[in-house]
Design a protein around this motif. Structure first.
Motif, PDB file in Angstrom:
ATOM      1  N   MET A  76       2.868  55.499  44.640  1.00  0.00           N
ATOM      2  CA  MET A  76       2.094  56.636  44.595  1.00  0.00           C
ATOM      3  C   MET A  76       2.619  57.493  45.610  1.00  0.00           C
ATOM      4  SD  MET A  76      -1.385  55.052  44.551  1.00  0.00           S
ATOM      5  CE  MET A  76      -1.334  54.487  43.197  1.00  0.00           C
ATOM      6  N   LYS A  77       2.247  58.716  45.341  1.00  0.00           N
ATOM      7  CA  LYS A  77       2.902  59.298  46.439  1.00  0.00           C
ATOM      8  C   LYS A  77       2.523  58.389  47.440  1.00  0.00           C
ATOM      9  CE  LYS A  77       4.321  63.301  44.829  1.00  0.00           C
ATOM     10  NZ  LYS A  77       4.355  64.447  44.608  1.00  0.00           N
ATOM     11  N   SER A  78       3.017  58.262  46.995  1.00  0.00           N
ATOM     12  CA  SER A  78       2.463  57.074  47.208  1.00  0.00           C
ATOM     13  C   SER A  78       1.943  57.051  48.335  1.00  0.00           C
ATOM     14  CB  SER A  78       2.907  56.207  46.377  1.00  0.00           C
ATOM     15  OG  SER A  78       3.047  56.233  45.082  1.00  0.00           O
ATOM     16  N   TRP A  79       1.441  57.383  48.363  1.00  0.00           N
ATOM     17  CA  TRP A  79       0.495  56.624  48.943  1.00  0.00           C
ATOM     18  C   TRP A  79       1.167  55.998  49.792  1.00  0.00           C
ATOM     19  CZ3 TRP A  79      -2.290  55.323  44.764  1.00  0.00           C
ATOM     20  CH2 TRP A  79      -1.668  55.459  43.585  1.00  0.00           C
ATOM     21  N   LYS A  80       1.103  57.209  48.872  1.00  0.00           N
ATOM     22  CA  LYS A  80       0.922  56.978  48.545  1.00  0.00           C
ATOM     23  C   LYS A  80       0.855  56.651  48.874  1.00  0.00           C
ATOM     24  CE  LYS A  80       0.221  59.034  47.276  1.00  0.00           C
ATOM     25  NZ  LYS A  80       0.466  58.932  47.319  1.00  0.00           N
ATOM     26  N   LYS A  81       0.186  56.523  46.443  1.00  0.00           N
ATOM     27  CA  LYS A  81      -0.364  56.209  45.791  1.00  0.00           C
ATOM     28  C   LYS A  81      -0.321  55.419  46.231  1.00  0.00           C
ATOM     29  CE  LYS A  81      -0.876  58.518  43.307  1.00  0.00           C
ATOM     30  NZ  LYS A  81      -0.863  58.613  43.167  1.00  0.00           N
ATOM     31  N   GLY A  82      -1.499  54.671  46.979  1.00  0.00           N
ATOM     32  CA  GLY A  82      -0.996  53.929  46.796  1.00  0.00           C
ATOM     33  C   GLY A  82      -1.396  54.206  48.144  1.00  0.00           C
ATOM     34  N   PHE A  83      -0.335  55.404  48.337  1.00  0.00           N
ATOM     35  CA  PHE A  83      -0.560  54.520  48.538  1.00  0.00           C
ATOM     36  C   PHE A  83      -0.201  54.806  49.343  1.00  0.00           C
ATOM     37  CE2 PHE A  83      -0.625  54.555  45.969  1.00  0.00           C
ATOM     38  CZ  PHE A  83      -0.076  54.364  45.936  1.00  0.00           C
ATOM     39  N   ALA A  84      -1.134  54.816  50.750  1.00  0.00           N
ATOM     40  CA  ALA A  84      -1.670  54.466  51.356  1.00  0.00           C
ATOM     41  C   ALA A  84      -1.816  54.991  52.118  1.00  0.00           C
ATOM     42  CB  ALA A  84      -1.315  53.627  51.316  1.00  0.00           C
ATOM     43  N   SER A  87      -1.821  47.107  50.121  1.00  0.00           N
ATOM     44  CA  SER A  87      -2.807  48.194  50.098  1.00  0.00           C
ATOM     45  C   SER A  87      -3.760  48.005  48.925  1.00  0.00           C
ATOM     46  CB  SER A  87      -2.112  49.551  49.976  1.00  0.00           C
ATOM     47  OG  SER A  87      -1.371  49.850  51.140  1.00  0.00           O
ATOM     48  N   PHE A  88      -5.020  48.347  49.147  1.00  0.00           N
ATOM     49  CA  PHE A  88      -6.026  48.340  48.083  1.00  0.00           C
ATOM     50  C   PHE A  88      -6.363  49.778  47.713  1.00  0.00           C
ATOM     51  CE2 PHE A  88      -7.977  44.340  50.210  1.00  0.00           C
ATOM     52  CZ  PHE A  88      -7.091  43.516  49.549  1.00  0.00           C
ATOM     53  N   LEU A  89      -6.590  50.008  46.442  1.00  0.00           N
ATOM     54  CA  LEU A  89      -7.314  51.189  45.994  1.00  0.00           C
ATOM     55  C   LEU A  89      -8.765  50.778  45.825  1.00  0.00           C
ATOM     56  CD1 LEU A  89      -4.946  52.768  43.317  1.00  0.00           C
ATOM     57  CD2 LEU A  89      -5.840  53.933  45.346  1.00  0.00           C
ATOM     58  N   GLY A  90      -9.671  51.691  46.121  1.00  0.00           N
ATOM     59  CA  GLY A  90     -11.076  51.361  45.975  1.00  0.00           C
ATOM     60  C   GLY A  90     -11.954  52.573  46.109  1.00  0.00           C
ATOM     61  N   VAL A  91     -13.235  52.324  46.230  1.00  0.00           N
ATOM     62  CA  VAL A  91     -14.251  53.373  46.340  1.00  0.00           C
ATOM     63  C   VAL A  91     -14.826  53.331  47.752  1.00  0.00           C
ATOM     64  CG1 VAL A  91     -16.387  54.311  45.392  1.00  0.00           C
ATOM     65  CG2 VAL A  91     -14.813  53.021  43.897  1.00  0.00           C
ATOM     66  N   TYR A  92     -14.570  54.374  48.538  1.00  0.00           N
ATOM     67  CA  TYR A  92     -15.270  54.542  49.809  1.00  0.00           C
ATOM     68  C   TYR A  92     -16.622  55.173  49.480  1.00  0.00           C
ATOM     69  CZ  TYR A  92     -10.858  53.975  52.456  1.00  0.00           C
ATOM     70  OH  TYR A  92      -9.688  53.505  53.020  1.00  0.00           O
ATOM     71  N   TYR A  93     -17.702  54.653  50.067  1.00  0.00           N
ATOM     72  CA  TYR A  93     -19.005  55.218  49.720  1.00  0.00           C
ATOM     73  C   TYR A  93     -19.913  55.340  50.933  1.00  0.00           C
ATOM     74  CZ  TYR A  93     -21.334  50.575  49.701  1.00  0.00           C
ATOM     75  OH  TYR A  93     -21.860  49.357  50.043  1.00  0.00           O
ATOM     76  N   ASN A  94     -20.902  56.216  50.790  1.00  0.00           N
ATOM     77  CA  ASN A  94     -21.879  56.535  51.819  1.00  0.00           C
ATOM     78  C   ASN A  94     -23.144  55.722  51.534  1.00  0.00           C
ATOM     79  OD1 ASN A  94     -24.106  57.859  53.137  1.00  0.00           O
ATOM     80  ND2 ASN A  94     -22.866  59.712  53.354  1.00  0.00           N
ATOM     81  N   LYS A  95     -23.392  54.710  52.366  1.00  0.00           N
ATOM     82  CA  LYS A  95     -24.512  53.796  52.094  1.00  0.00           C
ATOM     83  C   LYS A  95     -25.861  54.506  52.139  1.00  0.00           C
ATOM     84  CE  LYS A  95     -22.314  49.466  53.483  1.00  0.00           C
ATOM     85  NZ  LYS A  95     -22.429  48.218  54.274  1.00  0.00           N
ATOM     86  N   GLU A  96     -26.010  55.473  53.038  1.00  0.00           N
ATOM     87  CA  GLU A  96     -27.285  56.180  53.142  1.00  0.00           C
ATOM     88  C   GLU A  96     -27.557  57.038  51.911  1.00  0.00           C
ATOM     89  OE1 GLU A  96     -26.606  54.588  57.048  1.00  0.00           O
ATOM     90  OE2 GLU A  96     -25.282  55.624  55.661  1.00  0.00           O
ATOM     91  N   GLY A 105      -7.191  54.943  49.053  1.00  0.00           N
ATOM     92  CA  GLY A 105      -6.588  53.678  49.424  1.00  0.00           C
ATOM     93  C   GLY A 105      -6.894  53.270  50.846  1.00  0.00           C
ATOM     94  N   THR A 106      -6.574  52.027  51.152  1.00  0.00           N
ATOM     95  CA  THR A 106      -6.770  51.533  52.508  1.00  0.00           C
ATOM     96  C   THR A 106      -5.964  52.352  53.514  1.00  0.00           C
ATOM     97  OG1 THR A 106      -5.063  49.872  52.002  1.00  0.00           O
ATOM     98  CG2 THR A 106      -7.357  49.166  51.867  1.00  0.00           C
ATOM     99  N   TRP A 107      -4.851  52.944  53.067  1.00  0.00           N
ATOM    100  CA  TRP A 107      -4.004  53.741  53.965  1.00  0.00           C
ATOM    101  C   TRP A 107      -4.727  54.965  54.539  1.00  0.00           C
ATOM    102  CZ3 TRP A 107      -3.026  52.908  48.780  1.00  0.00           C
ATOM    103  CH2 TRP A 107      -3.347  53.961  47.921  1.00  0.00           C
ATOM    104  N   ASN A 108      -5.792  55.426  53.895  1.00  0.00           N
ATOM    105  CA  ASN A 108      -6.485  56.624  54.372  1.00  0.00           C
ATOM    106  C   ASN A 108      -7.747  56.278  55.160  1.00  0.00           C
ATOM    107  OD1 ASN A 108      -6.201  59.393  54.598  1.00  0.00           O
ATOM    108  ND2 ASN A 108      -7.430  59.851  52.797  1.00  0.00           N
ATOM    109  N   TYR A 109      -7.784  55.075  55.687  1.00  0.00           N
ATOM    110  CA  TYR A 109      -8.936  54.580  56.441  1.00  0.00           C
ATOM    111  C   TYR A 109      -9.322  55.505  57.598  1.00  0.00           C
ATOM    112  CZ  TYR A 109     -11.456  51.540  59.745  1.00  0.00           C
ATOM    113  OH  TYR A 109     -12.363  51.028  60.634  1.00  0.00           O
ATOM    114  N   LEU A 110      -8.346  55.913  58.385  1.00  0.00           N
ATOM    115  CA  LEU A 110      -8.644  56.709  59.580  1.00  0.00           C
ATOM    116  C   LEU A 110      -9.317  58.022  59.219  1.00  0.00           C
ATOM    117  CD1 LEU A 110      -5.439  56.066  61.729  1.00  0.00           C
ATOM    118  CD2 LEU A 110      -7.724  55.083  62.036  1.00  0.00           C
ATOM    119  N   ALA A 111      -8.803  58.703  58.199  1.00  0.00           N
ATOM    120  CA  ALA A 111      -9.392  59.983  57.808  1.00  0.00           C
ATOM    121  C   ALA A 111     -10.792  59.804  57.247  1.00  0.00           C
ATOM    122  CB  ALA A 111      -8.497  60.680  56.783  1.00  0.00           C
TER     123      ALA A 111
END
Length: 447
Positions: free
Chosen positions: A1-9, A165-174, A294-300
């Motif tokens: 992915m662009k990874s990411w990218k895609k990815g990643f990450a 790296s994982f792709l997934g859903v970041y979500y707001n618990k509140e 993705g997990t790569w964007n954890y900090l942001a």
């Protein structure tokens, strides 16, 4: 992915340039091209050397950035005569810049590549003679065989992967609680129901930065992991052999399911006008309940925004009721050395130090990394991904990012055609699949 990218990450490139302190000032590219012969000095402390490193991504939102701050400092501490200059470019600019430099024979001397066949994939980089064989490095026994294989060509490794790296859903618990969502969705039906609850509560269910079109992969591949591949994990191998087509009904269904999220208004309006960084900001400001990333964007995505809330992370459940959810997980991008580098030996010594399993640089890298480590004995260091990683380790139900098995250009065609759907054109899922398949057949001929 662009990874990411895609990815990643995230994507990274080192450009090594030899600069004698007594020489007249010159550009980094000129310095690189006028250095010593291939292989260079085996002792990086024998004379002053400047290494330039160009990476893709943005500076860490909070605290010290590993690439921009930590890495240059620790390289200097270990190798006093080596200066590492680092910079970052947005993903699309990075890809364009690296392609141009490599084609012109100007460098960079070390650079980030992606797994297998992806855009800037290790197979293409090795076949083109841009990436050097790294078989002789001493730490390969500590790297998982799968990630090593994904960064290899004809049985030889050409890059060191960041990890998994994982792709997934970041979500707001509140916001989930506010909408009355008491448990995480476990299938596509319940995921749509959760989106509707959020919408009914006046909450934007999902924000995506589709102006950066590679973000389209972040939802698409998670759906494909649960629609295309269960029961046929060798789909892409058959595709390469001409036994399957990207016009397959399973791919059309995947595209249709992703389209459904836009049709029902579950993804923020005007997502084509929102870039990835803006989407992340909207999420951390509490303006949307979810984002696919993705997990790569954890900090942001865990940075402090306009409001405080608890983050969660789960795999997008695009499976049918009663079936298990497959996780979208893949080898991350990795570091390669240019086969035409003037300083291959120095670059390899830095890699040896970086990945020796005990150095201050290795420890700092592990601490800052948001990937799931593929290095023996390194524990998960991000609690947010704990549940997903446990399911990944225990169930074995995961699918790589499909673009890693496609020639570079197929994913971009998918993005372009699906963007037409987002933009309100009469493009159909069948049109997207047909365009993907035509591009695949066009490009695969040369492999």
């Amino acid at each position: 992915m662009k990874s990411w990218k895609k990815g990643f990450a995230g994507a990274m490139v080192f450009v090594l340039c030899l600069v004698l302190l007594s020489a007249c000032g010159s550009s980094s590219d000129n310095a690189a091209s006028s250095g010593s012969s291939e292989g260079g000095s085996s002792d990086p402390s024998s004379k002053p050397v400047t290494l330039t490193m160009m990476v893709s991504g943005t500076k860490a939102a909070n605290g010290e950035d590993f690439i921009l701050d930590t890495l240059p400092k620790l390289v200097k501490e270990k190798f006093p005569n080596v200066t590492l200059e680092t910079s970052k470019l947005p993903d699309d600019q990075y890809v364009t810049s690296i392609r141009t430099k490599l084609a012109a024979g100007q460098g960079p001397d070390m650079f980030l590549v992606f797994p297998r066949y992806s855009t800037l994939g290790v197979i293409d980089m090795a076949k083109a003679g841009y990436a050097a064989d790294l078989s002789g490095l001493s730490f390969w026994d500590n790297i998982s065989p799968g990630t090593k294989e994904d960064m290899s060509y004809e049985g030889k490794p050409y890059a060191v992967s960041e990890g998994i790296s994982f792709l997934g859903v970041y979500y707001n618990k509140e916001l989930f609680e506010k909408a009355g969502i008491t448990s995480l969705p476990t299938d596509w039906e319940s995921f749509l129901a959760a989106c509707q609850k959020l919408k009914d509560a006046g909450i934007t269910p999902i924000v995506m930065g589709d102006k950066d079109s590679w973000y389209i992969q972040f939802g698409m591949y998670q759906i494909a992991a649960n629609v295309v591949y269960p029961g046929e994990m060798d789909f892409d191998s058959k595709l390469q052999a001409g036994e399957r087509s990207l016009t397959d009904p399973k791919w059309v269904k995947t595209i249709s399911m992703y389209k459904e999220l836009y049709d029902k208004g579950y993804i923020v309006k005007n997502s084509l006008g929102i870039g990835g960084a803006q989407a992340a900001q909207l999420f951390v400001d509490g303006k949307a309940a979810m984002t696919f990333d993705g997990t790569w964007n954890y900090l942001a995505l865990t940075a402090k925004g306009a409001t405080d809330f608890t983050r969660g992370f789960f795999p997008l459940p695009a499976n049918e009721p009663g079936n298990p959810t497959f996780i979208s997980a893949a080898t991350s991008a990795g570091y390669a050395i240019n086969a035409n580098s003037k300083n291959i030996d120095i670059a390899k010594q830095i890699m040896e130090y970086w990945f020796d399993g005990k150095s201050p640089l290795f420890k700092a890298w592990v601490e800052s990394s948001t990937t799931i480590s593929a290095y023996k004995g390194v524990p998960l260091n991000k609690k947010l991904f704990e549940d997903t990683n446990k399911a990944y380790q225990e169930s074995g139900r995961s699918v790589y990012f499909p673009n890693q098995m496609w020639p570079g250009g197929v994913a971009e065609q998918m993005e372009a055609k699906f963007s037409e759907i987002i933009g309100g054109k009469k493009t159909t899922p069948e049109d997207v699949a047909n365009a993907m398949d035509a591009k695949f057949k066009e490009l695969w001929k040369s492999n």
